[in-house]
Motif scaffolding. Structure first.
Motif, PDB file in Angstrom:
ATOM      1  N   ILE A  73      49.985  23.017   0.555  1.00 52.38           N
ATOM      2  CA  ILE A  73      48.703  22.313   0.499  1.00 52.38           C
ATOM      3  C   ILE A  73      48.430  21.838  -0.927  1.00 52.38           C
ATOM      4  N   SER A  75      46.168  20.236  -3.824  1.00 53.69           N
ATOM      5  CA  SER A  75      44.712  20.166  -4.009  1.00 53.69           C
ATOM      6  C   SER A  75      44.384  19.888  -5.465  1.00 53.69           C
ATOM      7  N   THR A  77      40.844  20.070  -8.191  1.00 49.72           N
ATOM      8  CA  THR A  77      39.486  20.593  -8.339  1.00 49.72           C
ATOM      9  C   THR A  77      38.909  20.172  -9.689  1.00 49.72           C
ATOM     10  N   SER A  91      36.189  19.663  -4.820  1.00 46.25           N
ATOM     11  CA  SER A  91      37.628  19.790  -4.622  1.00 46.25           C
ATOM     12  C   SER A  91      38.069  18.928  -3.449  1.00 46.25           C
ATOM     13  N   ALA A  92      39.346  18.559  -3.465  1.00 46.13           N
ATOM     14  CA  ALA A  92      39.962  17.814  -2.364  1.00 46.13           C
ATOM     15  C   ALA A  92      41.317  18.453  -2.078  1.00 46.13           C
ATOM     16  N   SER A  93      41.632  18.622  -0.786  1.00 42.09           N
ATOM     17  CA  SER A  93      42.912  19.209  -0.404  1.00 42.09           C
ATOM     18  C   SER A  93      43.440  18.510   0.845  1.00 42.09           C
ATOM     19  N   THR A 123      32.098  23.012  -4.683  1.00 41.12           N
ATOM     20  CA  THR A 123      32.566  24.358  -5.005  1.00 41.12           C
ATOM     21  C   THR A 123      31.733  24.973  -6.124  1.00 41.12           C
ATOM     22  N   SER A 141      33.545  27.495  -1.540  1.00 39.60           N
ATOM     23  CA  SER A 141      33.482  26.041  -1.350  1.00 39.60           C
ATOM     24  C   SER A 141      33.040  25.723   0.062  1.00 39.60           C
ATOM     25  N   SER A 164      34.478  22.287   6.647  1.00 38.79           N
ATOM     26  CA  SER A 164      35.580  22.943   5.951  1.00 38.79           C
ATOM     27  C   SER A 164      35.017  23.854   4.868  1.00 38.79           C
ATOM     28  N   GLN A 166      36.166  27.325   1.867  1.00 39.31           N
ATOM     29  CA  GLN A 166      37.157  28.178   1.209  1.00 39.31           C
ATOM     30  C   GLN A 166      36.419  29.310   0.506  1.00 39.31           C
ATOM     31  N   THR A 190      42.242  25.566   1.076  1.00 43.33           N
ATOM     32  CA  THR A 190      43.252  25.459   0.025  1.00 43.33           C
ATOM     33  C   THR A 190      44.333  26.516   0.178  1.00 43.33           C
ATOM     34  N   ARG A 194      46.900  30.214  -3.830  1.00 45.11           N
ATOM     35  CA  ARG A 194      46.939  28.929  -4.530  1.00 45.11           C
ATOM     36  C   ARG A 194      47.241  29.176  -5.998  1.00 45.11           C
TER      37      ARG A 194
END
Length: 201
Positions: A73, A75, A77, A91-93, A123, A141, A164, A166, A190, A194
């Motif tokens: 994955i 990602s 941030t 963040s983007a994943s 986040t 997040s 979504s 996290q 994520t 990670r």
């Protein structure tokens, strides 16, 4: 007269010295509260995407072999440091997995499908330890994900918007200067684990 002037000069010097020391102390105290950097961008790779489910239903009565693949994955941030302990950001994943069903007897494909999700989340992070080379934090997040599934048999493709999130109870940052490394354990968009690098400015 000269002695009085000398006393005045000495008093002024002492006053200026004390004022300078007080200002230096105040600046040092403020530096302890406010970090020398305000922005952090990090890029990482997560493992074990929370996507997919086991085949059920009409395949239960068949003899088959199931193969499943979860892609790493990627990602990114961004964090804005509110102070030495709190940060807010986004963040983007990108998550992806695929599944394939094969008949044991013939080896032919019975069915296959894949799922991909782009998750965008706000986040928040809290640093429990902020000293020296090692910093320990927890983060949470929450946001939305665009999910699309590609199905080869029985059903057509589908797209949907989903919530979504996290939760990462434990994370570690290592680095004294602008370039840092990090690793964290959690559950969500994520991945369960990670790791990556970051840049502070």
């Amino acid at each position: 007269m000269k002695s009085q002037k000398m006393k005045k000069l000495n008093l002024m010097f002492v006053s200026l010295l004390l004022a300078g020391m007080g200002m230096a102390f105040a600046l040092c105290a403020r530096a302890q509260e406010t970090p020398s950097y305000k922005h952090v961008i990090n890029v990482g790779i997560g493992l074990w995407a929370p996507l997919g489910n086991q085949y059920t239903g009409y395949y239960d009565a068949m003899q088959y072999e199931e193969k499943r693949h979860n892609s790493p994955i990627p990602s990114v941030t961004y964090q804005y440091m509110m102070n030495r302990h709190w940060s807010l950001g986004a963040s983007a994943s990108l998550l992806h997995y695929s599944q394939k069903m094969k008949y044991n007897a013939t080896g032919e494909t019975a069915d296959k499908k894949s799922e991909t999700m782009l998750a965008l989340m706000f986040t928040s992070r809290y640093y429990w330890r902020t000293k020296n080379w090692v910093r320990i934090y927890s983060s949470a997040s929450l946001g939305l994900g665009y999910d699309w599934q590609k199905k080869y048999q029985r059903q057509g493709d589908s797209q949907k918007i989903v919530f979504s999130g996290q939760i990462s109870p434990v994370g570690i940052e290592v680095g004294k200067y602008r370039l840092i490394g990090f690793g964290e354990l959690g559950l969500g968009m994520t991945g369960w684990f990670r790791a990556g690098i970051g840049y502070r400015f």
